[in-house]
Design an enzyme around this catalytic site. Structure first.
Site, mmCIF file in Angstrom:
data_model
loop_
_atom_site.group_PDB
_atom_site.id
_atom_site.type_symbol
_atom_site.label_atom_id
_atom_site.label_comp_id
_atom_site.label_asym_id
_atom_site.label_seq_id
_atom_site.Cartn_x
_atom_site.Cartn_y
_atom_site.Cartn_z
ATOM 1 N N GLY A 98 17.215 51.594 45.053
ATOM 2 C CA GLY A 98 16.398 51.738 43.659
ATOM 3 C C GLY A 98 16.677 51.297 42.180
ATOM 4 N N GLY A 100 18.781 50.916 39.689
ATOM 5 C CA GLY A 100 20.080 51.798 38.875
ATOM 6 C C GLY A 100 20.540 51.006 37.738
ATOM 7 N N ARG A 101 19.651 50.453 36.973
ATOM 8 C CA ARG A 101 20.255 50.017 35.607
ATOM 9 C C ARG A 101 19.115 48.836 35.768
ATOM 10 N NH1 ARG A 101 25.251 45.651 34.959
ATOM 11 N NH2 ARG A 101 25.005 44.517 37.580
ATOM 12 N N GLY A 134 24.308 52.969 34.917
ATOM 13 C CA GLY A 134 23.012 52.370 34.462
ATOM 14 C C GLY A 134 23.527 51.505 32.672
ATOM 15 N N ARG A 191 14.191 40.822 31.096
ATOM 16 C CA ARG A 191 13.682 40.215 31.991
ATOM 17 C C ARG A 191 12.288 40.537 32.774
ATOM 18 N NH1 ARG A 191 17.438 41.520 37.815
ATOM 19 N NH2 ARG A 191 16.672 43.542 38.285
ATOM 20 N N ASP A 268 17.628 44.270 49.594
ATOM 21 C CA ASP A 268 16.668 45.388 48.630
ATOM 22 C C ASP A 268 16.966 44.014 47.118
ATOM 23 O OD1 ASP A 268 19.596 45.644 48.962
ATOM 24 O OD2 ASP A 268 19.324 45.790 47.238
ATOM 25 N N ASP A 278 18.185 39.565 40.962
ATOM 26 C CA ASP A 278 19.072 39.981 40.888
ATOM 27 C C ASP A 278 19.969 38.711 41.357
ATOM 28 O OD1 ASP A 278 17.536 42.464 40.855
ATOM 29 O OD2 ASP A 278 17.854 42.752 42.645
#
Length: 513
Positions: A98, A100-101, A134, A191, A268, A278
């Site tokens: 998920g 996470g940060r 996070g 972002r 992911d 990412d």
């Protein structure tokens, strides 16, 4: 900025956990958990993207907007949240993952009706932080801010960056995971993307056998992001999967065109919209090497090496096909679609190479030419970007040694010069058979081959300067990346200096990067 326009349609449709609890935990049967940004006492703006702010409908920056850019101030109508997803990491099923940060503020619609999601990265723990804090450090935040914008201006589908700010706090990180934790400056990036939906969102719901929610998420995605799909029933989901495959193949082709290596292509980290998402231990290609990976976590197997990105994207799509199976229920269709993926990708890849070389069309004989060229690139350790920049200058009177003297990362011996001369002759023979003009051929090359790419050593130097309180290089890099097909700063169009060959955070990166 007009942040009051931000809305949250996603949370109105799907189940969520409304406890506002950032503690790490499983959240079965829900797609998101509401969580507030941590808040920071002494933030300081480093960079803001006015063109993007205007484009997405937020308008110009004002001093009071800094509190929103780091998550301190939220619009009254917004309840922020993090999403749950799953994924295969380095080929292994990782279960629930998920954001996470990352924390989503919501969605804004500009005057043209275009929707954009807005997300903080580094703004505090969420239920999906997996024992982490996070937060984000300056180096990873600068890398994401600059590289996502660089990719956009190169013409590669990507998330984008609105702002970069210091949080005013220090964060403990063990950069290379070798037992040497250090304090680093904390930062937050905002972002944006049309959507941050990933393969992993569908994998999680399917693994939990929440098939009604799986169908709802597919319908939501199609309605909002795939308007070209008009079929009904199972055919709708078949077209959806086919379109994801096409977008993914096109994205991989663009990565190969500009020499981008993602470094951690877990499912992911794959966008269902075909975006680059990412930015962690990535790298732009310096010396050409199909086996290059910038990610120390990917050693020694090099699963995510430059030359493997096409096949890994296909492997990831197999995992998405498994997740989609409850909707499509047609194994042969999924298998055929994925088998065709390789054919489509390699044809798109070779047509892309034709444009880089200025060829009029893809011919059967070009496959051997490309294979020989790859061998030459690797043997002579030729710089990927500089090679094509110099190739554009090649003519029958060129002195090959002089033309390419600053391109290899090895010494140009007479034997190596001879190999370059042999290649140049074959290339000119192929170019001479073009059915298009020399001007058209050169135009193809100039639009396909950037003059500037954001190399890791430049990022490293920029991060060091920002750490010392300077932003001049940040400004220069921003101007350069906004004009990648022009040579604004010749000093940036150079090979990686040998001093950086073994520099941690430059030539070697980890998932912490």
């Amino acid at each position: 900025m007009n942040i009051e326009q931000i809305k949250q349609p996603f949370t109105d449709i799907f189940p969520g956990d409304f406890s506002d609890n950032p503690m790490q935990r499983n959240t079965p049967k829900v797609l998101f958990a509401t969580v507030k940004p941590a808040g920071f006492n002494a933030p300081k703006l480093i960079a803001f993207n006015p063109d993007l702010a205007e484009e997405i409908g937020l308008g110009p920056y004002e001093e009071k907007d800094l509190d929103f850019l780091v998550g301190n101030h939220l619009p009254e109508n917004v309840k922020t949240y993090a999403t749950a997803y799953a994924g295969h990491q380095f080929g292994n099923w990782a279960g629930q993952l998920g954001d996470g940060r990352a924390i989503l503020a919501g969605e804004i619609i500009n005057k043209d009706g275009k929707k954009t999601e807005i997300q903080w990265k580094g703004s505090g723990a969420t239920p999906y932080s997996r024992h982490a804090d996070g937060r984000a450090v300056l180096r990873s935040s600068v890398r994401e801010y600059l590289m996502s914008e660089a990719m956009y201006h190169l013409g590669v589908p990507t998330t984008r960056a609105l702002s970069l700010a210091f949080t005013g706090e220090d964060v403990v990180r063990d950069m290379m995971y070798n037992g040497n934790p250090q304090l680093e400056k904390g930062a937050v990036v905002i972002r944006t993307a049309e959507s941050f939906l990933r393969f992993g969102h569908f994998e999680l719901i399917s693994a939990q056998q929440e098939y009604k929610t799986l169908q709802d998420l597919a319908d939501f995605t199609i309605k909002n992001y795939y308007p070209e799909i008009t079929a009904d029933g199972i055919d709708k989901y078949k077209q959806f999967f086919e379109n994801i495959c096409t977008r993914t193949a096109n994205l991989m082709t663009e990565w190969f065109r500009v020499g981008f290596v993602h470094g951690v292509m877990n499912t992911d980290n794959m966008s269902v919209l075909g975006l680059t998402i990412d930015y962690g231990p990535y790298s732009m290609m310096d010396e050409y090497d199909l086996n290059f990976t910038p990610n120390t976590t990917d050693l020694p197997g090099r699963r995510y090496a430059f030359g493997k990105q096409g096949q890994i994207s296909q492997w990831n799509l197999w995992q998405l096909a498994n997740a989609f199976h409850p909707l499509i229920k047609d194994e042969k269709f999924l298998e055929d679609t994925l088998n065709q993926y390789g054919t489509y990708f390699w044809e798109a890849h070779d047509k892309m190479l034709c444009r880089k070389f200025g060829f009029d069309e893809l011919r059967e004989s070009d496959e051997e030419f490309f294979t020989n060229w790859q061998g030459l690139m690797q043997e002579l350790q030729l710089d990927y970007t500089l090679f094509f920049n110099q190739l554009e200058k090649l003519n029958p009177e060129s002195d090959i040694k002089s033309l390419f003297e600053n391109v290899p990362y090895v010494i140009l011996t007479d034997q190596r010069v001879k190999k370059l001369e042999d290649f140049a002759k074959k290339y000119q023979d192929r170019i001479s058979s073009n059915t298009i003009s020399e001007e058209k051929s050169l135009s193809l090359m100039q639009h396909s081959n950037p003059k500037f790419t954001l190399r890791n050593y430049l990022l490293y130097e920029c991060i060091e300067e920002i750490n010392s309180g300077k932003t001049e290089m940040l400004k220069k890099l921003t101007r350069a990346l906004e004009n990648p097909y022009e040579e604004l700063y010749p000093e940036f169009s150079a090979k990686r200096p040998s001093a950086y060959d073994d520099t941690t955070g430059c030539s070697t990166l980890s998932c912490s990067s």
